[in-house]
Design a protein around this motif. Structure first.
Motif, PDB file in Angstrom:
ATOM      1  N   LEU A  22       0.817  -1.212   0.000  1.00  0.00           N
ATOM      2  CA  LEU A  22       0.000   0.000   0.000  1.00  0.00           C
ATOM      3  C   LEU A  22       0.854   1.266   0.000  1.00  0.00           C
ATOM      4  N   PHE A  23       2.072   1.168   0.527  1.00  0.00           N
ATOM      5  CA  PHE A  23       2.938   2.347   0.593  1.00  0.00           C
ATOM      6  C   PHE A  23       3.881   2.433  -0.606  1.00  0.00           C
ATOM      7  N   ASN A  24       3.571   1.771  -1.689  1.00  0.00           N
ATOM      8  CA  ASN A  24       4.449   1.830  -2.847  1.00  0.00           C
ATOM      9  C   ASN A  24       3.652   2.027  -4.121  1.00  0.00           C
ATOM     10  N   TYR A  25       4.419   2.325  -5.161  1.00  0.00           N
ATOM     11  CA  TYR A  25       3.808   2.322  -6.481  1.00  0.00           C
ATOM     12  C   TYR A  25       3.251   0.928  -6.736  1.00  0.00           C
ATOM     13  N   PRO A  26       2.114   0.701  -7.324  1.00  0.00           N
ATOM     14  CA  PRO A  26       1.207   1.677  -7.926  1.00  0.00           C
ATOM     15  C   PRO A  26       0.083   2.174  -7.001  1.00  0.00           C
TER      16      PRO A  26
END
Lengths: 69, 917
Positions: A22-26
Motif C-alpha cells: 500500500l505504501f508503494n507504487y502503484p
C-alpha cells in the motif's frame, strides 16, 4: 517463543506485506491526485489513513492473542 | 522578553530533572524495583529514534518535498511488523551470548573476530559522530534563535560566538558527565543502564508533548484546523505542488529506498541497538512495542505538514529556514512560553540521541578498538596487572568524552556546511552497511568472516565515495571538480552518477551501489570458501538460537583443559576480584559444588567464564584472553560438521519425541487426576461406612445388653423391667432416627431429593418450628423467645426442609443449655437480598477448634470420649446441605462458656434467582 507465537508472527508478516504494497507504487499512484478529502489533500489523507490502519491491525493481532490463555 | 539567562536556567533545570530521573531509576534498579520494566517505558525509550533531525528537520524536509519525509517513519512502522522474526532473534542471541553492542554482535557471529568488531566500530564512528554534531548544532541554533526573541534572526546571520562562550560546549560537557555517571557505573555492559533508560523515556515524552503542542498551536491556534491550512496553501501554486508527488519513477524510487533505509536504520543504528536490544529488560516487552512505537511515530508526524505549510505561508520570502519553523512560528506569534517549551523539546530530542549514541559508541570503541589494541601490545605487561577494571572504566569514560568532543569539534568546523546538514540520511546509509552481515548472519549459516569483512569494506568504501566525499565537496572541503568528474577525471567514476547511473537522488543512488557491492561481496566471498571451525560453530549457535539448549551445544564445540585457578584471576582482573569471585561462587552453587575448590573446570565453566568476560570487554577480546590461560585442543572441521549433523538429526527426532511425550503427558495427567478423584471418593465412602456402623453399634449394643438381661433373669423386678424396656425403646427410636438421617443424607448427596420449592414466609417456618418444639422447651424449663420483624420478603425453598433445619437447631439448643436457667433466642433479620436467622443460646458454647467440625458428619461438639453423645451427628451436616442447596450459608459463632449462635442465610425470592434456578 517463535513456535508458540508463530501464528501471531505470520499475521504480522502479513501486515508488513500489506503495508509494503500500500505504501508503494502503484497504490501510491492511485491516490496521487490534486483533489482533497474532507479538506485534506488526498495523498496525505491516504498515507495517514493507511498508516493508522496498519498500526491498528498490529495492535489487534498482538493484543488479541493475550486474551486467550 | 526571553532573557538569555532564563533560557540557560531552564536548560540547566531540565538537565537537572534528567539527572534526578536517572538517579531514581538507578536507585530503584539497585533495590530490585525497576521502574523501566514495562513495555510502555520500553516503547518510549525506542523513540530515541526521533532526534532533532525529526523534531526540527522533518518540517524542513516537508517544506521542500511534501510527504517526502514520511518514509523515515513509515519504514520503522513496517519493520516493526517483522520484529517477531528479526528483533526477537537479535535480543535472544544478545542475551544468550552477553553481547554488548552491534560491533560485538557481528564480531561474535563471525567467529569472535577482532577484525570485524574493529571494522564495524570504525564505520559506526565515522557514520554517526557527525550525526551527534548535528544534534549539537540543532540545540545551539535553537538557543541562538530563541535568544533574539522577539526578532527572528537566522543563526547563520548572527555573529559566531567564541568557543568558551558557546553554550553548546557546556551542554556537550554536561552530557558527557551524565553519560559517564549513568552509562559507566558498572563494567559489565550487559548490566543495563536503567537510570539512563528512564531518562530517555522521559525525554521521548517531553519531545512528543512539545511537538504536539506546537502542532496544535499552529493548526488550531493560528489557523482554523487542518482543512483551513491546506485550503490556504492550495491557493499558492508553489505550496500546492507539495501536496502531490511528481509522477515519475525517480520519486517513487526514492520513496521506496528511503523506506528501506529507515527499516534498516531503526534496527542497526548503534543507539537503537543499545536501547532496543541491550537495554531490553524482558523479551515480552517487544510485543507491545511493536504497535506502541509506530503509534508514537504517527503521532509525532501528524502535525509536520501543517507546521511546514503554516510556516511557508507565514514566511513566504524564504528568509526563515524551514528547519526552524517549529520554533519560529510560536515566536512570530509572540507566544514565548510555547517557544521556550519547544526549545526544551528540541533539547530533549538532541540530548536523548547524544546520550544513548555516546554510550553505545564508547562501548564499541573500548571493547572492539582499544582493548584488542592494548591486549596486543607486548611492551605493556597487561597480564601482570592484578585489577584492570579501573582501566576499562577509564577507557570507556575517556571514549565518551572523546566522542562528544569530536562531535563538538566537527560541529564547530562544519558550521552551516552541507556535510553537516545532510548528515541524517548519510548516517543512515552508513549503518545500513551492517545489514547484510548482521541479518544474513542471523538467518544463513553459510555467511563467513571473510565474506562479512569483504561486504562491509566494499559497502563502506562505496558509501564513502558516493555519499560522504561528495558532501565534503559540496561543503568546499574537496575540489568541486571531484563532484563532476570523479577521480582521475574518469567520467564513469563520477561519484553521484556512478557508471552513468542517473535519475536517482543521491541517497538512493548511494544506497543502491553500496548495498549491491556489500551484498555481492558478502555472498561471493562467503560462497567461495568455507569458514573455519569457530565461525561454523558460532553460525549454528546464532542461526538456531531458538532450537538449542545453548549451554549444551556451545560447550560441545570446545575441548581442552583448564584450571579454575587460572580462570578466576583472569576474570577478576577485568571485572574486579570480588565481583568475579561472587560470580564464580554463584556458578558453583548452581552446579552443585560446595566451594570453588570443588569446581571442575570443564567446557561448561570455560564457556561461562568467557561469556562473563565478553560482557565486559567484548566477545572477541574475551576469546583471546580466555584462550591465553586454557589449553584448547582444536576441533577439526570434520568433527564440527559431525556435531552439527548429529545435532540436526537429534533435533528432528527429538521434535517428534517431544510431540509424542507432550501428548502422553497430557493423557497421563488426565488419568492421574481421575484416579485421584476416585480414590478420594472411595476414602470418603469408607469413612462414612465406618462412622455409620460405629454409630449404629452404640444403640444396638445397649438394646442387646438390656434385652439379654431381661431374657436371662426372669426375676427382675417390674420397676427395673420397665426402666430397661424404656431404655430399649429409646435406643430403638434413636436407631430409627439415625437410619432415617443416613438415608436422608444419602439422598441429598446423590441429588435424588424431590425439592418442593415454593415461596414461603420464614416467619411462619420459625413459628411452626417453635410450636413443634414447645413441649421440649417446657419439659426442660428453657425459655424460648422469638424476634421477628413485621414484614419480611419471601424466600424460595422447600417448607418441610426448612422446618427440618429449624427443628434441628432448636432441639440442639435446648439439649445443650442448663435446665431452668437456660434460654434460647431466635432472631430473623434481612440484609440486602439475603435473610438471616440466628439461633442463640446460653449453653456451654463450642471450642474454636470444634466450630468447623460440628458441621462434619458424625462429629459432635465436646469431647467424644468423656461426654455421652447427645445426637446422631448428622443433624447439622444435613441442615447445612439443605441451606446451601437453596443458595445460603450456615455457620456458628461461639465462645466457650458464653453460649453459641448458629446462623444461616437464605436468598430472597427474586426474578433473577428464579431464572437461575
Amino acid at each position: 517463543m517463535i513456535a508458540r507465537g508463530s501464528l501471531t508472527a505470520q499475521r504480522l508478516a502479513g501486515v508488513f506485506l500489506l503495508g509494503w504494497a500500500l505504501f508503494n507504487y502503484p497504490f501510491l499512484y492511485l491516490f496521487n491526485r490534486a483533489e482533497t478529502v474532507a479538506g485534506i489533500p488526498m495523498l496525505y489523507a491516504y498515507v495517514f489513513a493507511v498508516w493508522a490502519a496498519l498500526i491498528g491491525m498490529m495492535a489487534w493481532v498482538i493484543e488479541r492473542r493475550r486474551d486467550k490463555p | 522578553m526571553l532573557q538569555g539567562w532564563v533560557i540557560v536556567v531552564c536548560s540547566i533545570a531540565y538537565l537537572g530533572v534528567l539527572f534526578a530521573i536517572a538517579w531514581v531509576g538507578d536507585k530503584r534498579a539497585d533495590q530490585g524495583r525497576s521502574i523501566i520494566a514495562n513495555p510502555y517505558i520500553y516503547a518510549l525509550s525506542l523513540a530515541v529514534y526521533c532526534t532533532t533531525w525529526t523534531y526540527y528537520g522533518s518540517v524542513g524536509r516537508a517544506a521542500s518535498t511534501g510527504i517526502g519525509f514520511l518514509p523515515i517513519y513509515i519504514g520503522p512502522t513496517l519493520i516493526a511488523a517483522l520484529w517477531l522474526f528479526v528483533m526477537l532473534k537479535i535480543i535472544r542471541i544478545t542475551k544468550t551470548h552477553r553481547i554488548t553492542s552491534i560491533a560485538d554482535f557481528i564480531a561474535s557471529r563471525y567467529g569472535k573476530s577482532q577484525l570485524l568488531g574493529g571494522l564495524v566500530t570504525v564505520v559506526a564512528v565515522v557514520g554517526v559522530v557527525p550525526y551527534i554534531s548535528l544534534q549539537l548544532k540543532a540545540v545551539s541554533n535553537s538557543f541562538t534563535i530563541l535568544l533574539h526573541y522577539p526578532d527572528i534572526v537566522m543563526p547563520a546571520h548572527s555573529a559566531a560566538v567564541p568557543v568558551l562562550q558557546d553554550n553548546t560546549l557546556y551542554i556537550a560537557l554536561i552530557l558527557a558527565t551524565f553519560t559517564i555517571l549513568f552509562g559507566t557505573r558498572h563494567l559489565d555492559a550487559t548490566e543495563r543502564h536503567e537510570g539512563m533508560v528512564a531518562a530517555i523515556a522521559f525525554e521521548s515524552l517531553v519531545k512528543l508533548v512539545a511537538f504536539v503542542a506546537v502542532g496544535a498551536f499552529v493548526t488550531f491556534g493560528i489557523y482554523d484546523g487542518f482543512g483551513d491550512i491546506f485550503e490556504r496553501a492550495a491557493r499558492v501554486p508553489r505550496l500546492a505542488a507539495l501536496m502531490t508527488f511528481e509522477n515519475d519513477a525517480a520519486h517513487y524510487g526514492s520513496w521506496t529506498s528511503l523506506t528501506l533505509l529507515a527499516m534498516l536504520s531503526v534496527t542497526l543504528l548503534p543507539r537503537q541497538f543499545q536501547i532496543g536490544v541491550v537495554e531490553n529488560v524482558n523479551e515480552n516487552h517487544l510485543r507491545k512495542a511493536i504497535w506502541l512505537f509506530p503509534l508514537y511515530l504517527i503521532v509525532i508526524n501528524l502535525f509536520v505538514l501543517p507546521i511546514a505549510l503554516g510556516g511557508l505561508l507565514r514566511f513566504p520570502d524564504g528568509g526563515v529556514d524551514a528547519d526552524t519553523f517549529v520554533l519560529t512560528l510560536p515566536m512570530a506569534h509572540r507566544n514565548e512560553l510555547l517557544a521556550l517549551f519547544v526549545y526544551i523539546g528540541g533539547l530533549s530530542a538532541g540530548t536523548g540521541m547524544i546520550i544513548v549514541e555516546t554510550i553505545a559508541l564508547s562501548t564499541m570503541v573500548c571493547n572492539d578498538l582499544v582493548m584488542p589494541g592494548l591486549l596486543r601490545q607486548r611492551w605493556w605487561p597487561l597480564h601482570r596487572e592484578r585489577d584492570l577494571s579501573g582501566l576499562l572504566l577509564g577507557i570507556r569514560r575517556g571514549a565518551i568524552v572523546a566522542i562528544l568532543l569530536l562531535g563538538y569539534t566537527y560541529f564547530r568546523a562544519a558550521g552551516e556546511a552541507y556535510a553537516l546538514v545532510g548528515i541524517g540520511l548519510i548516517s543512515f546509509a552508513a549503518v545500513a552497511q551492517f545489514a547484510p552481515a548482521l541479518i544474513g548472519g542471523m538467518f544463513w549459516k553459510g555467511g563467513t568472516r571473510r565474506g562479512a569483512v569483504a561486504g562491509i569494506v566494499a559497502g563502506f568504501a562505496v558509501w564513502l565515495y558516493t555519499l560522504l566525499l561528495p558532501s565534503f565537496a559540496k561543503s568546499g572541503w574537496l575540489p568541486a571538480a571531484f563532484l563532476h568528474s570523479g577521480v582521475f577525471g574518469i567520467e564513469l567514476l563520477e561519484p553521484q552518477r556512478l557508471f552513468g547511473l542517473s535519475g536517482m537522488d543521491e541517497t538512493t543512488h548511494s544506497l543502491f551501489w553500496s548495498l549491491a557491492a556489500n551484498i555481492g561481496a558478502y555472498l561471493w566471498v562467503s560462497l567461495a570458501r568455507r569458514g573455519d571451525v569457530v565461525e561454523t560453530s558460532q553460525a549454528t549457535l546464532f542461526v538456531d538460537v531458538f532450537r538449542h539448549t545453548q549451554a549444551q551445544v556451545s560447550t560441545q564445540f570446545w575441548r581442552g583443559s583448564a584450571q579454575v585457578g587460572d580462570l578466576l584471576p583472569l576474570i577478576g582482573r577485568f571485572l574486579g576480584p570480588a565481583r568475579a569471585r561472587a560470580a564464580f561462587e554463584r556458578y558453583a552453587r548452581a552446579h552443585g559444588a560446595d566451594s570453588l575448590d570443588d569446581l571442575h573446570a570443564d567446557a561448561d565453566l570455560v564457556h561461562f567464564a568467557e561469556s562473563l568476560l565478553a560482557g565486559a570487554i567484548g566477545a572477541a577480546s574475551a576469546r583471546v584472553m580466555v584462550s591465553s590461560v586454557v589449553k584448547e585442543e582444536p576441533l577439526g572441521m570434520d568433527e564440527v560438521m559431525n556435531i552439527l549433523d548429529e545435532a540436526s538429526q537429534v533435533r528432528a527426532y527429538s521434535r517428534q519425541v517431544e510431540q509424542k511425550s507432550r501428548e502422553l503427558e497430557i493423557a497421563s495427567r488426565d488419568l492421574r487426576e481421575a484416579n485421584e478423584r476416585m480414590r478420594e471418593l472411595d476414602r470418603l465412602k469408607d469413612d462414612f461406612v465406618s462412622s455409620v456402623t460405629h454409630e449404629l453399634r452404640t444403640p444396638l449394643t445397649s438394646i442387646r445388653a438390656f434385652s439379654e438381661i431381661l431374657l436371662e433373669d426372669p426375676r427382675t423386678e417390674l420397676a427395673e423391667r420397665k426402666r430397661f424396656l424404656g431404655i430399649i425403646s429409646a435406643e430403638s427410636q434413636r436407631l430409627t432416627r439415625l437410619v432415617n438421617q443416613v438415608l436422608d443424607m444419602a439422598k441429598i448427596e446423590s441429588g435424588k431429593v424431590d425439592w418442593q420449592n415454593t415461596e414461603i414466609d420464614l416467619r411462619v417456618v420459625i413459628e411452626q418450628s417453635a410450636a413443634a418444639t414447645q413441649a421440649l422447651f417446657r419439659d426442660r424449663k428453657v425459655a424460648l423467645s422469638l424476634e421477628l420483624p413485621d414484614e419480611v420478603p419471601l424466600v424460595c425453598a422447600d417448607r418441610d426442609r426448612l422446618i427440618q433445619v429449624m427443628l434441628n437447631l432448636l432441639s440442639n439448643a435446648v439439649k445443650f443449655v442448663e435446665p431452668a436457667t437456660g434460654w434460647v433466642r431466635v432472631r430473623l433479620s434481612g440484609a440486602g437480598d439475603m435473610l438471616r436467622v440466628d439461633v442463640e443460646d446460653n449453653g456451654p458454647g463450642i471450642r474454636a477448634e470444634d466450630q468447623a467440625r460440628v458441621f462434619e458428619k458424625f462429629r459432635q461438639g465436646g469431647d467424644a470420649l468423656t461426654s455421652k453423645p447427645q445426637g446422631t451427628g448428622l443433624g447439622l451436616p444435613i441442615s447445612r446441605q439443605i441451606v446451601e442447596h437453596f443458595g445460603g450459608r450456615m455457620w456458628v459463632e461461639s465462645e466457650p462458656g458464653r453460649g453459641a449462635t448458629f446462623s444461616f442465610t437464605l436468598p430472597v425470592c427474586g426474578p433473577a434467582r428464579a431464572g437461575a434456578q
